[in-house]
Write a protein that holds these residues in place. Sequence first.
Motif, PDB file in Angstrom:
ATOM      1  N   GLU A  31      29.115  76.090   6.026  1.00  0.00           N
ATOM      2  CA  GLU A  31      30.696  76.445   6.642  1.00  0.00           C
ATOM      3  C   GLU A  31      30.840  77.845   7.088  1.00  0.00           C
ATOM      4  O   GLU A  31      31.354  78.187   8.101  1.00  0.00           O
ATOM      5  CB  GLU A  31      31.713  75.996   5.288  1.00  0.00           C
ATOM      6  N   THR A  32      30.045  78.738   6.482  1.00  0.00           N
ATOM      7  CA  THR A  32      29.946  80.078   6.817  1.00  0.00           C
ATOM      8  C   THR A  32      29.391  80.502   7.998  1.00  0.00           C
ATOM      9  O   THR A  32      29.926  81.104   9.058  1.00  0.00           O
ATOM     10  CB  THR A  32      29.450  81.059   5.775  1.00  0.00           C
ATOM     11  N   SER A  70      28.870  78.306  10.330  1.00  0.00           N
ATOM     12  CA  SER A  70      29.657  77.230  11.513  1.00  0.00           C
ATOM     13  C   SER A  70      30.605  78.353  11.869  1.00  0.00           C
ATOM     14  O   SER A  70      30.922  78.322  13.187  1.00  0.00           O
ATOM     15  CB  SER A  70      30.062  76.151  11.030  1.00  0.00           C
ATOM     16  N   PHE A  71      31.237  78.821  10.927  1.00  0.00           N
ATOM     17  CA  PHE A  71      32.435  79.725  11.374  1.00  0.00           C
ATOM     18  C   PHE A  71      31.843  80.877  12.327  1.00  0.00           C
ATOM     19  O   PHE A  71      32.306  81.292  13.272  1.00  0.00           O
ATOM     20  CB  PHE A  71      33.104  80.341  10.293  1.00  0.00           C
ATOM     21  N   CYS A  72      30.700  81.416  11.785  1.00  0.00           N
ATOM     22  CA  CYS A  72      30.178  82.800  12.524  1.00  0.00           C
ATOM     23  C   CYS A  72      29.875  82.275  13.881  1.00  0.00           C
ATOM     24  O   CYS A  72      29.625  83.177  14.794  1.00  0.00           O
ATOM     25  CB  CYS A  72      29.203  83.116  11.483  1.00  0.00           C
ATOM     26  N   VAL A 120      30.464  80.242  16.135  1.00  0.00           N
ATOM     27  CA  VAL A 120      31.386  79.862  17.044  1.00  0.00           C
ATOM     28  C   VAL A 120      31.877  81.528  17.760  1.00  0.00           C
ATOM     29  O   VAL A 120      31.750  81.589  18.973  1.00  0.00           O
ATOM     30  CB  VAL A 120      32.715  79.469  16.674  1.00  0.00           C
ATOM     31  N   SER A 121      32.030  82.348  16.912  1.00  0.00           N
ATOM     32  CA  SER A 121      32.305  83.805  17.467  1.00  0.00           C
ATOM     33  C   SER A 121      30.851  84.542  18.190  1.00  0.00           C
ATOM     34  O   SER A 121      31.153  84.767  19.056  1.00  0.00           O
ATOM     35  CB  SER A 121      32.602  84.703  16.258  1.00  0.00           C
ATOM     36  N   GLN A 133      36.115  91.686   7.297  1.00  0.00           N
ATOM     37  CA  GLN A 133      36.098  90.240   7.033  1.00  0.00           C
ATOM     38  C   GLN A 133      34.598  89.936   6.695  1.00  0.00           C
ATOM     39  O   GLN A 133      34.420  89.230   5.459  1.00  0.00           O
ATOM     40  CB  GLN A 133      36.371  89.134   8.075  1.00  0.00           C
TER      41      GLN A 133
END
Length: 338
Positions: A179-180, A182-184, A186-187, A313
């Motif tokens: 999850e971590t 996948s979030f990163c 995208v950025s 963050q």
Amino acid sequence: MKLIHTQCFELLHVFSEIIKTSDHNQIKDALRNAIFEATGRGFVEFLISLKEINPDILTWCTDGDTRMNIFLHSIKFRQADIYNLLYGLRSKEIMVDRVDKDGNNALHMVAFMPPFSALSNKAGPALKMQSELQWFKEIENTMPPHYAESKNSDGMTPRELFSKNHGDLMIEGEKWMKETASFCIVSSALVVTIMFAAAITIPGGNDQNTGFPMFQNKKLFKVFMISDIFSVFSSTVSVLEFLGVITSRYAEEDFLKALPTKMTTGVACLLFSVATMMLSFCAVIFTMFKEDLEITILICVLAIFPVYSLAMQVFPLLVEIFVSTYYGPSIFREKGKL
């Protein structure tokens, strides 16, 4: 709190003086519960005082119900300072060879899940799993080799017991890492797209006669190009590292260094790519609108906020993963020295 702490040390000093002149067998029986309570809570000062009076009190102190000594107890509650202290005793062999009533040796003991408080200071399940593996490796490397193959009353070796008890934590750690990442990712992919497009559409355009950029001789244009190159490079590395995290096999050993290293590299590159992206943006603003200096400075100041927001963050996470991976094993300092 400082006053209470000082008074406790004074009381401990008086208590130690009384023990010195008392019968050690009676003292050992009277102190048994206090010693185990101090071991479970990590009150190492209490045990250091007892060690200075008579190390045998610590060596032979055993729980009557579980037949567990304080060496096994310190491993059960993941008290590194107390473990180091006890392992440094000259009579450590007596303590190391102890097994509890279920046939669990020291390596079996570290294969059990610790109390919640022992892992509450870790940021996520993956770092908790890493901490547990670091403990298991430490005990495995310091204990005699035959400990790894010995079986308890349930017929399980330490490695089998570790896998059984940490299965849920490993699943949670895998979910947290994916999850971590996948979030990163995208950025990171967004930064790659933006900065690659910026490199193609050069600010100011090209000279129609030579084909070279119009601002090629300006220092700020060079700052723009260098920042753009660094941003594209670092964000691409970040994407690849996060892909490596997502597609990993997620074996137990991967949580020790492989996965945290990939995550650390990916997060660091992401933060660097965003910082260089905003630097590139500021260089373009100064190049194109150098006449309106006040507006230009205001825009560039505002450009700092996205970098600051992202840093707030991800930087704490970056630091914690780095410290846990490369300084986590350092809690097992030279045995006997605190």
